[in-house]
Enzyme design. Structure first.
Site, PDB file in Angstrom:
ATOM      1  N   SER A 155      -0.397  10.902 -19.665  1.00 63.81           N
ATOM      2  CA  SER A 155      -0.111  11.514 -20.955  1.00 63.81           C
ATOM      3  C   SER A 155       1.341  11.947 -20.990  1.00 63.81           C
ATOM      4  O   SER A 155       1.866  12.427 -19.977  1.00 63.81           O
ATOM      5  CB  SER A 155      -1.029  12.730 -21.153  1.00 63.81           C
ATOM      6  OG  SER A 155      -0.647  13.483 -22.284  1.00 63.81           O
ATOM      7  N   GLN A 156       1.993  11.763 -22.153  1.00 70.09           N
ATOM      8  CA  GLN A 156       3.377  12.228 -22.245  1.00 70.09           C
ATOM      9  C   GLN A 156       3.755  12.656 -23.650  1.00 70.09           C
ATOM     10  O   GLN A 156       3.538  11.939 -24.629  1.00 70.09           O
ATOM     11  CB  GLN A 156       4.370  11.150 -21.795  1.00 70.09           C
ATOM     12  CG  GLN A 156       5.800  11.700 -21.772  1.00 70.09           C
ATOM     13  CD  GLN A 156       6.797  10.722 -21.225  1.00 70.09           C
ATOM     14  OE1 GLN A 156       7.171   9.795 -21.912  1.00 70.09           O
ATOM     15  NE2 GLN A 156       7.232  10.932 -19.994  1.00 70.09           N
ATOM     16  N   ARG A 188       0.814  -1.219   0.000  1.00 71.86           N
ATOM     17  CA  ARG A 188       0.000   0.000   0.000  1.00 71.86           C
ATOM     18  C   ARG A 188       0.849   1.271   0.000  1.00 71.86           C
ATOM     19  O   ARG A 188       0.391   2.327   0.410  1.00 71.86           O
ATOM     20  CB  ARG A 188      -0.916   0.004   1.235  1.00 71.86           C
ATOM     21  CG  ARG A 188      -1.840  -1.202   1.315  1.00 71.86           C
ATOM     22  CD  ARG A 188      -2.564  -1.243   2.644  1.00 71.86           C
ATOM     23  NE  ARG A 188      -3.481  -2.391   2.712  1.00 71.86           N
ATOM     24  CZ  ARG A 188      -4.190  -2.699   3.784  1.00 71.86           C
ATOM     25  NH1 ARG A 188      -4.084  -1.954   4.877  1.00 71.86           N
ATOM     26  NH2 ARG A 188      -5.008  -3.749   3.767  1.00 71.86           N
ATOM     27  N   CYS A 234       0.215  15.097 -15.085  1.00 71.88           N
ATOM     28  CA  CYS A 234       0.556  14.109 -16.122  1.00 71.88           C
ATOM     29  C   CYS A 234       1.110  12.849 -15.455  1.00 71.88           C
ATOM     30  O   CYS A 234       0.529  11.782 -15.560  1.00 71.88           O
ATOM     31  CB  CYS A 234       1.555  14.699 -17.108  1.00 71.88           C
ATOM     32  SG  CYS A 234       0.896  16.088 -18.057  1.00 71.88           S
ATOM     33  N   HIS A 242       2.695  10.089 -26.890  1.00 76.08           N
ATOM     34  CA  HIS A 242       2.442  10.707 -28.182  1.00 76.08           C
ATOM     35  C   HIS A 242       3.615  11.535 -28.688  1.00 76.08           C
ATOM     36  O   HIS A 242       4.417  12.072 -27.919  1.00 76.08           O
ATOM     37  CB  HIS A 242       1.179  11.579 -28.125  1.00 76.08           C
ATOM     38  CG  HIS A 242       1.171  12.554 -26.987  1.00 76.08           C
ATOM     39  ND1 HIS A 242       0.559  12.281 -25.787  1.00 76.08           N
ATOM     40  CD2 HIS A 242       1.690  13.802 -26.859  1.00 76.08           C
ATOM     41  CE1 HIS A 242       0.700  13.314 -24.972  1.00 76.08           C
ATOM     42  NE2 HIS A 242       1.388  14.263 -25.605  1.00 76.08           N
ATOM     43  N   ASN A 282      11.301  12.856 -17.466  1.00 73.28           N
ATOM     44  CA  ASN A 282      10.552  12.168 -16.413  1.00 73.28           C
ATOM     45  C   ASN A 282      11.261  10.920 -15.925  1.00 73.28           C
ATOM     46  O   ASN A 282      11.309  10.647 -14.718  1.00 73.28           O
ATOM     47  CB  ASN A 282       9.157  11.804 -16.906  1.00 73.28           C
ATOM     48  CG  ASN A 282       8.244  12.991 -17.097  1.00 73.28           C
ATOM     49  OD1 ASN A 282       7.456  13.028 -18.028  1.00 73.28           O
ATOM     50  ND2 ASN A 282       8.333  14.001 -16.240  1.00 73.28           N
TER      51      ASN A 282
END
Length: 282
Positions: free
Chosen positions: A184-185, A138, A157, A224, A194
């Site tokens: 999203s990237q 957890r 993001c 993308h 990242n």
């Protein structure tokens, strides 16, 4: 060739060859000239980086290592949502006149929650569990808080980290692994940025918890490449590649909040030339 280079090249080729185009569809982002920013995208991209073997910095081009570490410390250590506490200008487009990006990113990590062990924010809860209950399933963060989305200048993001501890086969020491979830990237602008910053975060948390760094698994729901980035990506992935750099972290730091930019570095980081003037969709 570093593993990070191979994964990046293979991912980009897969997106370009097998991805879905959004051209002509209803999209939110626009270029600076006001035209819509279309992409070629792939759903559910998963890349695995074994941090015990190498640090996953691209050599195709140089990743701005100090800047990406500065941002992750701004989010996870300072727990800030104000760009005036950040040394780069990457968030300026989403900041108001006071420098705030709203109830986003670091703000969410600094909110205290009530647990049976006491009141803690998400970062302190993670560190507490890593030290006191490392085999817990957890140990995670989540900054995609629906009740506050209307007060965020940009929806998160990279929104969740899930930590999991195993035992090193060779060393016998506990090994800290993590899954980074990203909704999203922008692959050209942000992928290795990242990867590097969350690899550093994993190294830091492992060290202060008495563990060694293991795997970073990066899950991207929508990976993308923007239409105006396609020729840049094609040139980039055709470049020569080099060996991965060496990563150094100050072994004397035992408290996560004591880390500074000077406590981590990349040595022998050989790369291709910088990619200049990347257009950014907002």
């Amino acid at each position: 060739m570093s593993l990070a280079d191979k994964l990046f090249i293979d991912m980009c080729k897969d997106i370009l060859e097998n991805g879905t185009s959004t051209e002509g569809e209803k999209v939110r982002p626009k270029w600076a000239d006001g035209s819509f920013a279309y992409t070629i995208k792939k759903f559910g991209v998963v890349n695995r980086y074994d941090l015990s073997k190498e640090f996953p910095a691209l050599t195709l081009r140089r990743t701005a290592f100090k800047s990406c570490v500065d941002e992750i410390l701004w989010i996870w250590q300072k727990k800030s949502n104000n760009v005036n506490k950040l040394n780069s200008h990457i968030w300026d487009s989403w900041a108001d006149e006071q420098g705030s990006i709203g109830k986003a990113y670091g703000y969410q990590l600094g909110v205290k929650h009530r647990y049976k062990e006491g009141d803690m924010d998400q970062v302190d809860r993670i560190i507490y569990d890593l030290k006191n209950n490392p085999y817990s399933r957890r140990i995670m963060s989540n900054i995609y808080v629906h009740q506050d989305l209307h007060e965020m200048n940009l929806y998160p993001c990279a929104y969740s980290m899930t930590f999991n501890v195993t035992k090193g086969e060779d060393s016998g020491r506990l090994k800290l692994n993590a899954v980074l979830n990203q909704r999203s990237q922008d692959v050209l602008a942000a992928n290795n940025w990242n990867v590097c910053q969350y690899a550093v975060l994993l190294h830091m948390l492992a060290q202060v918890s008495g563990m060694e760094a293991g795997e970073l698994v990066h899950v991207i729901a929508d990976a993308h490449i923007y239409d105006r980035h396609i020729p840049i990506i094609r040139e980039l992935i055709a470049r020569p590649v080099y060996e991965a750099p060496s990563f150094w972290i100050n072994p004397d730091i035992k408290n996560f909040y004591d880390f500074t930019l000077e406590d981590v570095r990349l040595d022998d980081y050989v790369t291709g030339p910088k990619v200049e003037n990347i257009p950014v969709a907002v």
